[in-house]
Design an enzyme around this catalytic site. Structure first.
Site, PDB file in Angstrom:
ATOM      1  N   CYS A 149      -3.200   8.264   3.759  1.00 10.35           N
ATOM      2  CA  CYS A 149      -2.987   7.978   2.344  1.00 10.35           C
ATOM      3  C   CYS A 149      -4.124   7.894   1.957  1.00 10.35           C
ATOM      4  O   CYS A 149      -4.239   8.307   0.586  1.00 10.35           O
ATOM      5  CB  CYS A 149      -2.505   6.630   2.593  1.00 10.35           C
ATOM      6  SG  CYS A 149      -3.668   5.507   3.415  1.00 10.35           S
ATOM      7  N   GLU A 180       0.942  -1.258   0.162  1.00  8.23           N
ATOM      8  CA  GLU A 180      -0.263  -0.008  -0.098  1.00  8.23           C
ATOM      9  C   GLU A 180       0.895   0.935  -0.002  1.00  8.23           C
ATOM     10  O   GLU A 180       1.624   1.661   1.427  1.00  8.23           O
ATOM     11  CB  GLU A 180      -1.199  -0.273   1.222  1.00  8.23           C
ATOM     12  CG  GLU A 180      -1.961   0.889   1.185  1.00  8.23           C
ATOM     13  CD  GLU A 180      -1.322   2.127   1.396  1.00  8.23           C
ATOM     14  OE1 GLU A 180      -1.491   3.501   0.782  1.00  8.23           O
ATOM     15  OE2 GLU A 180      -1.876   2.531   2.488  1.00  8.23           O
TER      16      GLU A 180
END
Length: 622
Positions: free
Chosen positions: A371, A336
């Protein structure tokens, strides 16, 4: 038996009727009532037993002194992770010059928290071995035992939520509200989901068999991998540590967590609480290990043959290195790597209604070090000016400071390290024609001279070719881009290397979903942001990485699927080799006729062709 049951039936039925004639006519109904009460009683007893088996166990984990709001320490001038090398006063009482250390400090004020030893490659190997030994017993644990550990952690976190929030704030500079939303509530929600639904996701699954295997029954079992690793970022030290730990434990694995060097102090305390929970629940605390090391020693983890899976959360640059290192032993990796999340604002969207959500999405959460925070607002040209005015007015009112202080809206960033680059990117965007509406520079606090603060920034008139539109900023910077048609908005949203999350806002939810389906990313929220983090597979596409953690998919990624096929009716039929196909084959022509007829019988489109295949099969096998 009937003579014993009759008085019971009459007694129960008398509750509902006093007429014996009705008893004779309604005897069947009375039997149903008895059976229902009997089944209900069994269910209550079973649930009570299950609740006792999984009941949370209380445990204590002392809060660190630095978590107290009035705590004071030495303020480090221009603090860095290696400040102890220049200032001997920051070194621990027992200091070995030949080994490496990490200076921990509060980025909101520069106060020294601790100077902790960095793990060496040898120590990392030892921790992997400890987790492996502890996992041999844990992999045999049942669902009730695993739920008990998670339930105990959940109870502890709820009861100690303020201390946990203060620890996270002290090490990252975030506010208490941000810690409550991004750390406490998110982690509690994941625990709740695991307790209620984790077992269902990991139960053996029955698979349908093709016609040729109609006499077989198949199941897929999801077995623990062994010891897995998680390399996590600094922005949410509680959640980023506990999330992979919870997934690993519930799937029967041991885990080694490598935290960012920026949050070693807080992560050590959180992982210590998990180890204490395991100890109190009767399990080996070595099952969960924490690694804090410098990059040069990280290959001891990423290239270890004893690590069976790696989850990485961080930058694209480091993620690529982790993925390459993992190829040495073909270790599977989930990456990720962040994103450049867009929020498409469809025509006629109520700007004032959704402005609070957008502020939280782009500027508020840990100064946009999230994020899945919003980086780009893509708005119809008819509402562009309205959106810019609204975002600018709200951003200019934000109050920056220590996360422990109630009137503060926004905390500090993790360090000053990226400020020069951020200011350059914003200046270059201005030079290329973008409009700097507010902010754009580091912010100097009146009395917290060592605090790492960057002013909330709104940049309008951003074009897709600008660097600021293509790079993940990971900062409190809102970019506003305008479009004319919905297709242009989709093209702008898809116009970066990234593809993590996105949001679509608009009055027509069906249209918003249609737009969402056209976005190249892993997750989309309609009229919201970031709500896909708790119970759904989390991850992205393209430069945002691959694989998923979270939800059933995240749990299954930490298991080894094992398919087992058995005879459906072992007493009736087993697989045997027909004589015509038995080695050595007597006749190639006859064996081919048999196989060819079998193919036609099972798979031909026309029924007539299937019948002909059956006849060929029968003749060849005669």
């Amino acid at each position: 038996m009937s003579c014993l049951a009759s008085p019971l039936l009459r007694a129960i039925f008398s509750i509902f009727s006093s007429d014996e004639d009705q008893l004779e006519a309604g005897g069947v109904d009375a039997i149903y009532i008895v059976v229902a009460f009997f089944v209900l009683g069994i269910w209550i007893v079973f649930r009570r037993y299950e609740n006792i088996q999984t009941r949370a166990v209380d445990f204590e984990w002392p809060a660190p002194e630095a978590a107290h709001p009035a705590w004071q320490s030495l303020a480090i001038h221009s603090p860095t992770l290696v400040s102890h090398e220049d200032d001997p006063g920051l070194r621990p009482p027992i200091y070995f010059p030949e080994r490496s250390y990490i200076t921990c400090f509060d980025p909101s004020n520069g106060l020294h928290l601790a100077t902790l030893p960095a793990d060496t490659a040898f120590e990392i190997g030892q921790k992997i071995s400890k987790a492996g030994r502890a996992q041999k017993a844990w992999r045999k644990s049942d669902w009730g035992q695993r739920r008990k550990v998670v339930h105990s952690l959940l109870k502890w976190l709820v009861e100690n939520r303020e201390v946990c929030a203060r620890v996270a704030c002290r090490d990252t500079g975030k506010t208490m509200v941000d810690a409550a939303l991004g750390e406490i509530i998110t982690t509690c929600s994941k625990m709740e989901w695991l307790i209620k639904h984790g077992e269902r996701a990991l139960r053996p699954s029955t698979r349908r068999t093709p016609l040729i295997l109609i006499h077989k029954s198949s199941k897929v079992y999801y077995e623990p991998l062994g010891v897995v690793a998680a390399i996590v970022s600094w922005n949410y030290p509680l959640h980023n540590a506990l999330s992979p730990i919870l997934a690993a434990l519930f799937t029967g694995n041991g885990i080694v967590v490598k935290c960012s060097e920026n949050v070693v102090w807080s992560t050590s305390w959180f992982v210590g609480a998990v180890q204490q929970c395991l100890r109190i629940c009767g399990w080996d605390p070595d099952l969960v290990q924490l690694v804090a090391c410098w990059p040069n020693d990280a290959p001891a983890l990423t290239q270890s043959p004893f690590i069976k899976h790696i989850t990485f959360i961080g930058s694209e640059e480091v993620g690529r290195k982790v993925a390459q290192a993992a190829t040495l032993h073909l270790t599977p990796v989930t990456l990720e790597l962040g994103g450049k999340d867009p929020a498409i604002i469809l025509p006629e969207t109520d700007i004032e209604k959704w402005a609070p959500t957008w502020m939280r999405g782009v500027l508020y959460p840990k100064r946009r070090t999230n994020c899945i925070g919003i980086e780009r607002f893509i708005v119809h040209e008819s509402q562009y000016e309205h959106l810019v005015r609204t975002l600018t007015a709200r951003t200019q009112k934000l109050r920056l400071g220590e996360g422990y202080i109630a009137p503060v809206d926004c905390g500090a960033m993790i360090s000053h390290e990226r400020f020069d680059e951020l200011e350059r990117i914003i200046r270059d965007a201005e030079a290329e024609g973008a409009e700097l509406c507010c902010g754009g520079t580091r912010w100097k606090h009146a009395y917290l001279e060592e605090g790492a603060y960057f002013g909330g920034t709104v940049v309008g008139g951003v074009e897709p070719q600008m660097e600021i539109a293509q790079r993940e900023l990971f900062a409190p910077v809102a970019l506003v881009m305008k479009y004319r048609t919905v297709q242009e908005a989709v093209d702008l949203a898809n116009g970066t290397r990234y593809g993590l999350g996105a949001s679509v806002f608009g009055p027509d939810q069906r249209l918003a979903v249609k737009v969402a389906r056209r976005l190249e990313c892993g997750m989309v929220a309609i009229n919201d942001f970031g709500v896909f983090y708790v119970h759904l597979p989390f991850g992205g596409v393209n430069a945002s990485g691959y694989g998923r953690f979270g939800g059933p998919e995240g749990l299954l990624a930490l298991t080894s699927p094992k398919a087992i096929t058995v005879d459906r009716w072992p007493w009736l039929i087993n697989t045997t080799i027909p004589a015509v196909l038995d080695y050595p084959i007597a006749s190639l022509v006859q064996s081919w006729e048999f196989v060819s007829g079998l193919v036609a019988l099972l798979y031909a489109d026309a029924w007539m062709e299937r019948m002909q295949g059956f006849l060929r099969l029968a003749r060849a096998g005669a």
